[in-house]
Scaffold this active site. Structure first.
Site, PDB file in Angstrom:
ATOM      1  N   GLU A 182      41.918  23.222  23.670  1.00  0.00           N
ATOM      2  CA  GLU A 182      41.190  22.404  24.631  1.00  0.00           C
ATOM      3  C   GLU A 182      42.052  22.236  25.881  1.00  0.00           C
ATOM      4  OE1 GLU A 182      40.159  18.743  22.701  1.00  0.00           O
ATOM      5  OE2 GLU A 182      39.090  19.748  21.052  1.00  0.00           O
ATOM      6  N   ARG A 186      60.475  62.499  39.500  1.00  0.00           N
ATOM      7  CA  ARG A 186      60.687  62.025  40.860  1.00  0.00           C
ATOM      8  C   ARG A 186      62.078  62.403  41.359  1.00  0.00           C
ATOM      9  NH1 ARG A 186      58.824  60.243  45.800  1.00  0.00           N
ATOM     10  NH2 ARG A 186      59.668  58.204  46.392  1.00  0.00           N
ATOM     11  N   GLN A 207      72.615  56.734  37.014  1.00  0.00           N
ATOM     12  CA  GLN A 207      73.038  55.910  35.884  1.00  0.00           C
ATOM     13  C   GLN A 207      72.364  54.540  35.861  1.00  0.00           C
ATOM     14  OE1 GLN A 207      77.343  55.979  36.195  1.00  0.00           O
ATOM     15  NE2 GLN A 207      77.469  57.677  34.735  1.00  0.00           N
ATOM     16  N   GLY A 253      57.129  51.793  44.506  1.00  0.00           N
ATOM     17  CA  GLY A 253      55.840  51.469  45.095  1.00  0.00           C
ATOM     18  C   GLY A 253      54.661  51.808  44.210  1.00  0.00           C
ATOM     19  N   GLU A 267      48.380  32.116  20.978  1.00  0.00           N
ATOM     20  CA  GLU A 267      48.746  32.044  19.555  1.00  0.00           C
ATOM     21  C   GLU A 267      50.147  31.463  19.355  1.00  0.00           C
ATOM     22  OE1 GLU A 267      47.709  35.235  16.914  1.00  0.00           O
ATOM     23  OE2 GLU A 267      46.108  35.917  18.256  1.00  0.00           O
TER      24      GLU A 267
END
Length: 385
Positions: free
Chosen positions: A130, A269, A280, A342, A365
């Site tokens: 609630e 990339r 690293q 990005g 929960e």
């Protein structure tokens, strides 16, 4: 550790059975056919339509079997795979489990709703929270008053998943307000019951069917009471105790997908003339995420293994799994965003969706803070880790 399909069960092999590997393949096949590479819906309205579709299709594919059978590790497998592919699909599975488990625990099925839910013919909701009664369940104000052969419910519930689209609600209400948690009872309320009202959606940043419901002189017949009066809190906590490790598994599924996306990006990339993965500092982020992911999975499957081998309660194990895995998942997804740069904050990218989806797992929960209280209290009482 993982591939395009999801996390490998080899990491948790000590805690699973051959049947879990077979079941995982069924869940993966379902995801490939029914979910694919498409994104989850981006609006509340679309998510509600999609959730209803997924309930039917999961039921037809027999994916709810582990819920009905009380196979916690099977539920872990399902949520881990589904969360990897679609946080919304994971939520659909989770809510079917949460709404069906109270009846399954007690061996009762008022109105036959559990049977229908396990076939995908009905969607359930678990209505305990609630506005002013979240972690403090005893402060709930929804009441159920005896009325002839049944009860009349008055009050309201908030932050209810599947509110507005569920066919039935497992509702917790006080039948003895002066008795605290010992005065809480559990009811099964059909969505078309007189006096029941869906009052509106609560829209999340990652669309997920959530909302408020109210009860105004809502009539519930005597056979709508699940268990005995005053046993609702015990029933609810037992259901959460059984299913809490599955939240950890969902967190690991989301975290695993985010880490996989980060690794693929880092490999492909190039920056400053060499692969991003050769730096690293990037490797450190990936390694830290891998360590936390494996640890979270082991905690989750260990808790499921304990329950499936006969433990009456797994309160400590479940709390540890949920607290660690959900917090770790938040960090893992955040690191993935950083690795992707990005691309990681584009709304169209899976990692951005995971970033918005994973946050709620640290709250629902039982918040992380509540899990720490459970663990600390258990230690003080003499329970071992």
């Amino acid at each position: 550790m993982f591939d395009r399909e999801g996390l490998s069960l080899d990491t948790v092999a000590a805690f699973i059975e051959p049947s879990h590997r077979e079941y995982r393949e069924r869940v993966v096949a379902f995801c490939q056919e029914e979910i694919g590479d498409g994104p989850d819906p981006e609006t509340d309205a679309a998510a509600r339509v999609r959730a209803r579709e997924l309930v039917v299709r999961m039921g037809a594919a027999g994916l709810f079997g582990p819920i009905e059978e009380g196979d916690v590790r099977g539920c872990l497998v399902a949520r881990e795979v589904l969360a990897w592919w679609s946080p919304l699909a994971d939520a659909v599975f989770a809510l079917q489990g949460l709404s069906a488990t109270p009846g399954l625990i007690r061996g009762e099925d008022p109105g036959g709703w559990v049977d229908r839910a396990m076939k995908g013919e009905a969607m359930g909701a678990f209505a305990m929270t609630e506005w002013e009664a979240g972690s403090d369940v005893a402060s709930m104000t929804t009441v159920a008053v005896p009325d002839g052969s049944g009860y009349r419910l008055n009050g309201g519930k908030a932050f209810i998943s599947n509110a507005g689209i569920a066919d039935f609600y497992v509702v917790f209400a006080s039948t003895d307000p002066g008795a605290g948690t010992w005065g809480i009872s559990c009811f099964v309320v059909p969505a078309d019951a007189d006096g029941f009202e869906f009052t509106g959606s609560l829209v999340m940043s990652a669309p997920h069917p959530l909302g408020e419901v109210r009860f105004k002189e809502c009539r519930v017949p005597a056979d709508g009471l699940l268990g005995e009066p005053g046993t609702g809190f015990k029933t609810g906590m037992a259901a959460l105790d059984r299913l809490r490790p599955t939240v950890a598994a969902a967190a690991c599924g989301m975290a695993g997908r985010a880490l996989w996306e980060a690794v693929q990006h880092a490999r492909g990339r190039e920056q400053f003339g060499k692969p991003l993965a050769s730096f690293q500092l990037i490797q450190e982020k990936l390694s830290q995420s891998a360590i936390e992911l494996v640890a979270g999975r082991l905690l989750a499957y260990r808790a499921g293994w304990e329950k499936d081998r006969g433990a009456s309660r797994i309160t400590m194990e479940a709390a540890m799994a949920k607290a660690f895995s959900t917090e770790a998942a938040q960090r893992i997804v955040d690191r993935a965003v950083q690795v992707l740069g990005g691309r990681g904050v584009l709304a169209s990218h899976p990692v951005d969706h995971l970033y918005r989806s994973v946050r709620a797992l640290r709250i629902y929960e039982g918040t992380t803070e509540i899990q720490h209280l459970i663990i600390g209290g258990g230690l003080v009482r003499g329970a071992g880790p």
